[in-house]
Design a protein around this motif. Structure first.
Motif, PDB file in Angstrom:
ATOM      1  N   UNK A 120       0.827  -1.205   0.000  1.00 52.07           N
ATOM      2  CA  UNK A 120       0.000   0.000   0.000  1.00 52.07           C
ATOM      3  C   UNK A 120       0.864   1.259   0.000  1.00 52.07           C
ATOM      4  N   UNK A 121       2.043   1.182   0.594  1.00 52.24           N
ATOM      5  CA  UNK A 121       2.936   2.339   0.644  1.00 52.24           C
ATOM      6  C   UNK A 121       3.900   2.378  -0.536  1.00 52.24           C
ATOM      7  N   UNK A 224      -5.494  -4.298   7.456  1.00 51.26           N
ATOM      8  CA  UNK A 224      -6.215  -5.092   8.446  1.00 51.26           C
ATOM      9  C   UNK A 224      -7.436  -5.767   7.861  1.00 51.26           C
ATOM     10  N   UNK A 225      -8.159  -5.045   7.023  1.00 55.70           N
ATOM     11  CA  UNK A 225      -9.334  -5.650   6.399  1.00 55.70           C
ATOM     12  C   UNK A 225      -8.980  -6.813   5.500  1.00 55.70           C
ATOM     13  N   UNK A 226      -7.935  -6.650   4.709  1.00 59.83           N
ATOM     14  CA  UNK A 226      -7.534  -7.738   3.818  1.00 59.83           C
ATOM     15  C   UNK A 226      -6.945  -8.909   4.603  1.00 59.83           C
ATOM     16  N   UNK A 227      -6.307  -8.632   5.736  1.00 67.04           N
ATOM     17  CA  UNK A 227      -5.825  -9.727   6.579  1.00 67.04           C
ATOM     18  C   UNK A 227      -6.990 -10.565   7.091  1.00 67.04           C
ATOM     19  N   UNK A 267      -7.114 -12.624  -2.939  1.00 67.61           N
ATOM     20  CA  UNK A 267      -7.193 -12.331  -1.512  1.00 67.61           C
ATOM     21  C   UNK A 267      -6.597 -10.968  -1.172  1.00 67.61           C
ATOM     22  N   UNK A 268      -5.562 -10.538  -1.900  1.00 62.71           N
ATOM     23  CA  UNK A 268      -4.974  -9.205  -1.697  1.00 62.71           C
ATOM     24  C   UNK A 268      -4.534  -8.984  -0.255  1.00 62.71           C
ATOM     25  N   UNK A 269      -3.801  -9.945   0.297  1.00 57.56           N
ATOM     26  CA  UNK A 269      -3.353  -9.855   1.689  1.00 57.56           C
ATOM     27  C   UNK A 269      -2.094  -9.006   1.772  1.00 57.56           C
ATOM     28  N   UNK A 301      -5.578  -7.451  -6.439  1.00 63.82           N
ATOM     29  CA  UNK A 301      -6.670  -6.575  -6.839  1.00 63.82           C
ATOM     30  C   UNK A 301      -6.476  -5.146  -6.348  1.00 63.82           C
ATOM     31  N   UNK A 302      -6.068  -4.980  -5.091  1.00 62.56           N
ATOM     32  CA  UNK A 302      -5.911  -3.627  -4.571  1.00 62.56           C
ATOM     33  C   UNK A 302      -4.710  -2.939  -5.215  1.00 62.56           C
ATOM     34  N   UNK A 303      -3.629  -3.696  -5.489  1.00 61.12           N
ATOM     35  CA  UNK A 303      -2.466  -3.101  -6.140  1.00 61.12           C
ATOM     36  C   UNK A 303      -2.794  -2.664  -7.560  1.00 61.12           C
TER      37      UNK A 303
END
Length: 339
Positions: A120-121, A224-227, A267-269, A301-303
Motif C-alpha cells: 500500500x505504501x 487489516x481488512x484484507x488480513x 485475496x490481496x493480503x 486486486x488492490x495493487x
C-alpha cells in the motif's frame, strides 16, 4: 397597478432537521450496533449451537491463529511504512541511485531489502520517485521489491515457516529477480506515453504528524481488512472444502502453482501477513506456496487499482499481467533449485 411578488413558501426547517438527523442516525448512531448486539443476544442459543459444531471449531481455530500470528508484523510494518512515506524525502532516493538506469534498477531493487513498507505504501513512494525525476525503471523495481523482501516480511516468513528456513531465501531471491527483470524490461520496452505522471499524494501539504497518522490509519484499515478476509479464506479452505479436493489440486504441480498464484491476487493480503495465511495450506508444495508469496506483494486486486490510480490504466493493463507471469516463472525456477 402594482405587481407584487408572491412570497416564497416557508421552509420547513423542522423537516430539514429531521432529514439531517435521519442521515446522521443512519450512518453514525450507535443504535445500529446496539440493535445488532441485541439480535445476537436474542439468538444466542442457535449461535452457540452453530459455533459448537466441529467444522466451526476448526474454522475458528485456524482463523484466530492466523490473525494473532500476523497482527504484530502487520502493525509494525504499517508504522515503519508511514515513517518512510512521510519523514524520508523522495529526493533521498534520487541522490542515492546511480545515474545509469541499468545500474539504478538493481540498486533500487536491493533498497527494498532495507526499507520496510507494505505494498500500500510502495505505490505512492514509487510515484513520488518518478515525480522527482528518478528513472521509471528503477522506481518500478523498488515498487515490486520493497513489499516482498523487506526485513519485516522476511522475518514474518521465517516465523511462519519454522521448519522450512529455505523459504526465506527462496522468497528473497525470486522476488528480487522479478523486480529487477521488470525494471530492465520496462527500460528496454517501456514507452513514456504508457506511464501517466503521478499526482501529488494526499498527505503533501499537511504537517508531519497529521500526515503520519493519516498514513497509519489508511494502511491499518486497508491491510487489516484484507488480513481478516485472507484469514477467513484460509480457514474456510481448511475447514469447509473437502480435503480430497485440496489434495487433488495440490497433487498436480502445475495446477497447484496456478491456483495459489490466482488466490494471492484475489485475496490481496498485506505482505506482512501473507506468509501466515499460506503456511496453513500445508497440503500444497513449498514451490506452490512460494508462488503465493511472490505474486501477492507484486500484483493483486488492490495493487492493480492503486497502479491504475497512480500511473494510469494503460500502464496497469500492461504491467500487471507481465508481472504476474514473470512472478510465476521465477517462483517455479527458484523453487526447483532451492526448495
Amino acid at each position: 397597478m402594482t405587481i407584487t411578488k408572491a412570497a416564497p413558501p416557508p421552509v420547513d426547517h423542522r423537516d430539514a432537521a429531521d432529514r439531517q438527523g435521519w442521515r446522521g442516525w443512519h450512518f453514525n448512531s450507535p443504535l445500529v450496533l446496539t440493535m445488532l448486539l441485541l439480535l445476537v443476544v436474542a439468538l444466542q442459543g442457535p449461535v452457540r449451537r452453530a459455533l459448537s459444531a466441529p467444522v466451526m471449531q476448526s474454522w475458528m481455530t485456524v482463523f484466530v491463529a492466523v490473525v494473532i500470528q500476523a497482527l504484530p508484523f502487520l502493525v509494525l510494518g504499517v508504522l515503519l511504512s508511514a515513517v518512510i512515506a512521510v519523514f524520508v524525502p523522495p529526493s533521498f532516493f534520487a541522490r542515492a541511485l546511480p545515474s545509469r538506469p541499468a545500474l539504478a534498477v538493481p540498486v533500487a531493487g536491493m533498497a527494498g531489502a532495507i526499507l520496510p513498507g507494505c505494498e500500500c505504501a510502495s505505490v505512492p513512494v514509487a510515484g513520488a520517485l518518478v515525480r522527482r525525476g528518478v528513472t521509471p525503471a528503477a522506481a518500478l523495481a523498488f515498487l515490486l521489491s520493497a513489499p516482498a523482501i523487506n526485513p519485516i516480511v522476511l522475518t514474518a516468513t521465517a516465523v511462519a515457516f519454522p521448519r522450512d528456513p529455505e523459504m526465506v531465501l527462496a522468497r528473497f531471491v525470486a522476488s528480487l529477480l522479478v523486480a529487477c527483470a521488470m525494471g530492465w524490461l520496462w527500460q528496454r520496452l517501456g514507452r513514456t506515453d504508457w506511464l501517466r505522471p503521478p499526482a501529488r499524494p494526499e498527505h503533501e501539504g499537511l504537517g508531519k504528524g497529521a500526515a503520519f497518522w493519516g498514513s497509519v490509519r489508511h494502511d491499518v484499515m486497508h491491510a487489516g481488512g484484507f488480513l481478516v478476509v485472507g484469514a477467513m479464506a484460509a480457514a474456510t479452505l481448511k475447514a469447509v472444502v473437502p480435503a480430497s479436493w485440496l489434495h487433488a489440486a495440490a497433487g498436480n504441480p502445475v495446477v497447484s502453482v496456478l491456483a495459489l498464484a490466482v488466490l494471492a491476487v484475489l485475496l490481496s493480503i498485506c505482505s506482512e501477513a501473507d506468509a501466515f495465511v499460506v503456511a496453513s495450506l500445508s497440503q500444497f508444495s513449498l514451490t506452490a506456496r512460494l508462488a503465493f508469496l511472490v505474486v501477492g506483494p507484486m500484483i493483486d486486486l488492490k495493487l492493480f487499482a492503486m497502479q491504475v490510480g497512480t500511473f494510469g490504466r494503460g500502464f496497469a493493463l500492461r504491467f500487471a499481467p507481465t508481472t504476474f507471469a514473470l512472478a510465476i516463472l521465477m517462483s517455479v525456477l527458484v523453487g526447483t533449485v532451492l526448495l
